[in-house]
Scaffold this active site. Sequence first.
Site, PDB file in Angstrom:
ATOM      1  N   HIS A 180      -2.850  -4.365 -10.698  1.00 43.14           N
ATOM      2  CA  HIS A 180      -3.629  -3.357 -11.233  1.00 43.14           C
ATOM      3  C   HIS A 180      -3.950  -3.536 -12.795  1.00 43.14           C
ATOM      4  O   HIS A 180      -3.227  -3.901 -13.237  1.00 43.14           O
ATOM      5  CB  HIS A 180      -2.686  -2.007 -11.213  1.00 43.14           C
ATOM      6  CG  HIS A 180      -2.411  -1.609  -9.615  1.00 43.14           C
ATOM      7  ND1 HIS A 180      -3.060  -0.866  -8.812  1.00 43.14           N
ATOM      8  CD2 HIS A 180      -1.266  -2.198  -8.826  1.00 43.14           C
ATOM      9  CE1 HIS A 180      -2.299  -0.866  -7.566  1.00 43.14           C
ATOM     10  NE2 HIS A 180      -1.431  -1.646  -7.690  1.00 43.14           N
ATOM     11  N   CYS A 200      -4.337   6.507  -4.483  1.00 43.16           N
ATOM     12  CA  CYS A 200      -3.909   4.838  -4.284  1.00 43.16           C
ATOM     13  C   CYS A 200      -2.335   5.075  -4.950  1.00 43.16           C
ATOM     14  O   CYS A 200      -2.115   5.102  -6.029  1.00 43.16           O
ATOM     15  CB  CYS A 200      -4.453   3.961  -5.325  1.00 43.16           C
ATOM     16  SG  CYS A 200      -4.027   2.087  -5.362  1.00 43.16           S
ATOM     17  N   GLU A 252     -10.555   0.669  -5.699  1.00 41.06           N
ATOM     18  CA  GLU A 252      -9.610  -0.113  -5.174  1.00 41.06           C
ATOM     19  C   GLU A 252     -10.319  -1.410  -4.697  1.00 41.06           C
ATOM     20  O   GLU A 252     -11.335  -1.491  -4.240  1.00 41.06           O
ATOM     21  CB  GLU A 252      -9.139   0.715  -3.825  1.00 41.06           C
ATOM     22  CG  GLU A 252      -7.989   1.445  -3.921  1.00 41.06           C
ATOM     23  CD  GLU A 252      -7.286   1.732  -2.778  1.00 41.06           C
ATOM     24  OE1 GLU A 252      -6.899   0.745  -2.081  1.00 41.06           O
ATOM     25  OE2 GLU A 252      -6.935   2.982  -2.640  1.00 41.06           O
ATOM     26  N   CYS A 267       0.879  -1.287  -0.143  1.00 37.73           N
ATOM     27  CA  CYS A 267       0.189  -0.108  -0.038  1.00 37.73           C
ATOM     28  C   CYS A 267       0.965   1.159  -0.071  1.00 37.73           C
ATOM     29  O   CYS A 267       1.629   1.408   0.916  1.00 37.73           O
ATOM     30  CB  CYS A 267      -0.979  -0.001   1.249  1.00 37.73           C
ATOM     31  SG  CYS A 267      -1.771   1.427   1.438  1.00 37.73           S
ATOM     32  N   GLY A 305      -1.247   2.213  -6.953  1.00 38.93           N
ATOM     33  CA  GLY A 305      -2.037   2.612  -8.306  1.00 38.93           C
ATOM     34  C   GLY A 305      -1.324   3.674  -9.129  1.00 38.93           C
ATOM     35  O   GLY A 305      -1.349   3.406 -10.281  1.00 38.93           O
TER      36      GLY A 305
HETATM   37  N1  API Z   1      -6.558  -2.085  -2.259  1.00 38.25           N
HETATM   38  C1  API Z   1      -5.089  -2.290  -2.305  1.00 38.25           C
HETATM   39  C2  API Z   1      -4.489  -2.142  -1.263  1.00 38.25           C
HETATM   40  C3  API Z   1      -4.307  -0.682  -0.641  1.00 38.25           C
HETATM   41  C4  API Z   1      -3.433   0.208  -1.716  1.00 38.25           C
HETATM   42  C5  API Z   1      -3.747   1.525  -2.100  1.00 38.25           C
HETATM   43  N2  API Z   1      -4.276   2.390  -0.892  1.00 38.25           N
HETATM   44  C6  API Z   1      -2.511   2.339  -1.956  1.00 38.25           C
HETATM   45  O1  API Z   1      -2.026   3.530  -1.586  1.00 38.25           O
HETATM   46  O2  API Z   1      -1.484   1.870  -2.609  1.00 38.25           O
HETATM   47  C7  API Z   1      -5.239  -4.084  -2.796  1.00 38.25           C
HETATM   48  O3  API Z   1      -6.024  -4.730  -2.242  1.00 38.25           O
HETATM   49  O4  API Z   1      -4.267  -4.185  -3.403  1.00 38.25           O
END
Ligand code: API
Length: 290
Positions: free
Chosen positions: A166, A224, A215, A73, A227
């Site tokens: 992604h 994100c 997400e 994250c 992302g």
């Molecule tokens: N939902 C993402 C994790 C959080 C990523 C995001 N909040 C960031 O800042 O990279 C997943 O399941 O891969």
Amino acid sequence: MKFTKMQALGNNYIYVSLFETKLPDVSLPELSTIVSDVRRGIGSDGLILIQDSRVADVGMRIFNADGSEAESCGNGLRCVAKYVYEHRLVNTSVFSIETKAGVVEAQVHVRPDGTVKQVTVDMGDAKFGVDSIRYTGSHAVGGDDVVIHVDDTKLRGTVVNVGNTHFVTLVDRVDDKYVEQIGPRIESHPDFPDRINAEFVSVINRSEIDFRVYERGSGVTFACGTGACASVAALARKGLVDNRVTVHLLGGDLDIELREDGHILMTGEAVTVAEGTFMWPTAEPAFLPL
Ligand SMILES: N[C@H](CCC[C@H](N)C(=O)O)C(=O)O
């Protein structure tokens, strides 16, 4: 249970430092859904644990609001870096953090009063295409892209793995309604058995992109970090952007730099919102089985 709520460009999590508090007797996925609940819990995009590590200066685990555990994250890493520096759990401004996806290096940028304003994280490199994820579809279109069918629409996107996965869709203009409608269909598309984060990006110029995200496990968030890294890496591989890009997310901007060795450097804010004590389970049978 002691907690700290932190946010980075509006992507907010409940941080629990195992150096300083004990967890209640409940599974971590369940604890994440409980603390993330804005009405009966604290309210957040998920739960992040700060813990010891045998291979890095500190360790981190991240759980989405639906309880699913993610590999990494980006926004969470910047907030963990701020937390451990300001709580003197590390004593240098450059240190390593272990995630489920591997060990990354963080550098905190400190104000004169000793608080952390921004953090740069070396997120490692990106892997591309269906060989970099679990993919059960049959519409790889060569290179990094796949086509997925959503109702009677064919969606082409680039598959990127930066520790978590992604699906980056290039659009003329990012549209929040579109993200809310199509995002969930991509996130849980049957071609992606582990689900996937869905980004929608438009190129403003070679050093700026617009960005929205739906997400995995948390839905529409304000930002994100992984992302943003995945999107810039994908667009650079297509020759659409240069190696330093400002990503305009709903909650603000991230600076992404693609280094010569393929590593992705992400720089952005990290903010402490509140510290407190979560009273569950004494707080409420509301969460206990009726
Ligand atoms: N939902 C993402 C994790 C959080 C990523 C995001 N909040 C960031 O800042 O990279 C997943 O399941 O891969």
